[in-house]
Design an enzyme around this catalytic site. Structure first.
Site, PDB file in Angstrom:
ATOM      1  N   ASP A  15       0.813  -1.217   0.000  1.00 17.51           N
ATOM      2  CA  ASP A  15       0.000   0.000   0.000  1.00 17.51           C
ATOM      3  C   ASP A  15       0.848   1.268   0.000  1.00 17.51           C
ATOM      4  O   ASP A  15       0.651   2.164  -0.830  1.00 17.51           O
ATOM      5  CB  ASP A  15      -0.939   0.000   1.210  1.00 17.51           C
ATOM      6  CG  ASP A  15      -1.942  -1.144   1.158  1.00 17.51           C
ATOM      7  OD1 ASP A  15      -2.176  -1.675   0.063  1.00 17.51           O
ATOM      8  OD2 ASP A  15      -2.479  -1.513   2.218  1.00 17.51           O
ATOM      9  N   SER A 176      -1.763 -10.446   4.252  1.00 19.49           N
ATOM     10  CA  SER A 176      -0.849  -9.411   4.723  1.00 19.49           C
ATOM     11  C   SER A 176      -0.344  -9.742   6.119  1.00 19.49           C
ATOM     12  O   SER A 176      -1.007 -10.432   6.902  1.00 19.49           O
ATOM     13  CB  SER A 176      -1.541  -8.051   4.728  1.00 19.49           C
ATOM     14  OG  SER A 176      -2.610  -8.042   5.651  1.00 19.49           O
TER      15      SER A 176
END
Length: 401
Positions: A15, A176
């Site tokens: 991200d 993640s």
């Protein structure tokens, strides 16, 4: 509000790797990256080159490990905070220390805004932004996941590939991770189906309990006023203590949790956590409290611990209630001093001995043998008076049937 300079919380992950070019493309602003070392176990120096290559004007790399343990983990440990009975709050407690330093850098740089890579579905956006606003209520906050057209991690991977940005996530293994000195968390991808068992090769800190050593290992943890200070008679600094305990407890498969938890934003999510050293410390600390806290204080502290865990999970570290609870908790810890012996074996951490100069346990009171301290006849009157409200209620209930 025009944004000329923004400080971005930068991890080099998927991200935040794409947020740097996105900010420049959409806000036309200078981007300063900030990476916090809270014990990820990774070399952060390579982030310097990566951040500059992807468009940052500079990067701060800050070692927050000691502050993280001393000012954030130890207060949480003393509180005994566990979210929903299982989660030891490893990600939750790291966010305020990261966000606090974020705001200090923003002030130093004269930034107009701060940015983070938390999604609009998760808890981290709340944790970061409550800290930001507690320190500077007027700062502009940019949360790209609430603004951009990217809708999934797959979209984010494509965005990075189009700009030649290397990222440590693939479409084949998209769950993640978040790691620090206290724990590792895993979520997303194949873990989104709560029926799927977590793959064994996912775990990094702990061995599978069935492959752990057949011989147990014993540790003696010394505490002073609720804070761990030594293991097996050897003093450790806060960072070194957690590193050592993670290694030893992880070897024995201690500290795995698989939970479907209630997120602050209202949905349930499935998370898997490894907290080997933290599990040992929570177990030992709790056992010492059993020995040294009188009954009413201990029972009330259990209520406080649940609320404290909620405050940490919800990102309210800098709230007035949390500050007030800290004062209560510190008072309860004045005599939580002593030693607890724990046994590590096949995924279990079991307390097998405890001692304290402030122990409230008295063998002459508790013994089932002959004693000259406790007159057992006294209990008859006590039982009658203690049960009187219940007795009267039942008498009236029978009369009115």
């Amino acid at each position: 509000m025009e944004v000329k300079k923004v400080v971005l919380a930068y991890s080099g992950g998927l991200d935040t790797s794409i947020i740097i070019p996105w900010l420049k493309e959409n806000y036309g602003c200078e981007v300063i990256a900030y990476a916090a070392d809270v014990g990820q176990g990774e070399e952060l120096e390579p982030l310097r080159e990566k951040a500059i290559k992807t468009g940052a004007s500079k990067i701060y790399i800050e070692d927050l490990r000691e502050e993280f343990v001393t000012d954030f983990i130890w207060p949480m440990l003393k509180a005994g905070a566990v979210y929903e009975g299982k989660y030891l709050l490893g990600t939750s407690v790291a966010r305020p220390v990261i966000a606090k330093r974020h705001m200090e850098i923003a002030a130093k740089e004269g930034a107009d805004a701060v940015a983070h890579g938390a999604t609009g579905k998760g808890n981290d956006q709340v944790r970061f932004e409550l800290t930001f606003r507690s320190i500077n209520p007027n700062i502009k906050i940019i949360a790209p996941w609430r603004e951009w057209e990217i809708k999934s991690r797959e979209d984010a991977i494509d965005y990075a590939a189009a700009r030649g940005i290397p990222v440590p996530v693939t479409k084949e293994k998209p769950y993640s991770m978040d790691r620090n000195l206290w724990h590792i968390s895993y979520e997303g991808g194949i873990l989104e189906d709560p029926c799927n068992a977590p793959p064994e090769d996912m775990y990094l800190l702990t061995v599978s309990p069935d492959k752990a050593p057949d011989t147990p290992e014993y540790l003696e943890i010394d505490f002073e006023r609720g804070i761990p200070v030594a293991i097996n008679g050897q003093a450790y600094g806060p960072v070194e203590m957690l590193e050592y305990l993670n290694q030893v407890a992880g070897k024995h498969g201690v500290g795995r949790v698989d939970i479907v938890e209630n997120r602050l934003v209202g949905m349930k999510s499935r998370g898997c956590y490894e907290t080997p050293g933290g599990t040992v410390l929570y177990t030992a600390h709790r056992e010492l409290e059993y020995l040294t806290l009188e009954r009413d204080t201990m029972h009330y502290k259990e209520l406080v611990a649940a609320k404290y865990a909620e405050l940490v999970y919800y990102g309210q570290w800098f709230s007035p209630l949390k500050k007030a609870l800290d004062a209560f908790i510190d008072s309860t810890q004045e005599r939580v001093t002593g030693t607890v012996r724990v046994k590590l074996w096949k995924g279990h951490c079991i307390a097998v001995g405890r001692k304290s100069p402030y122990s409230l346990y008295r063998e002459d009171l508790a013994t089932f043998g002959r004693d000259n301290v406790y007159d057992q006849k006294d209990s008859a009157g006590f039982i009658k008076l203690f049960g009187l409200p219940q007795q009267v209620w039942n008498m009236v209930e029978r009369q009115n049937r």
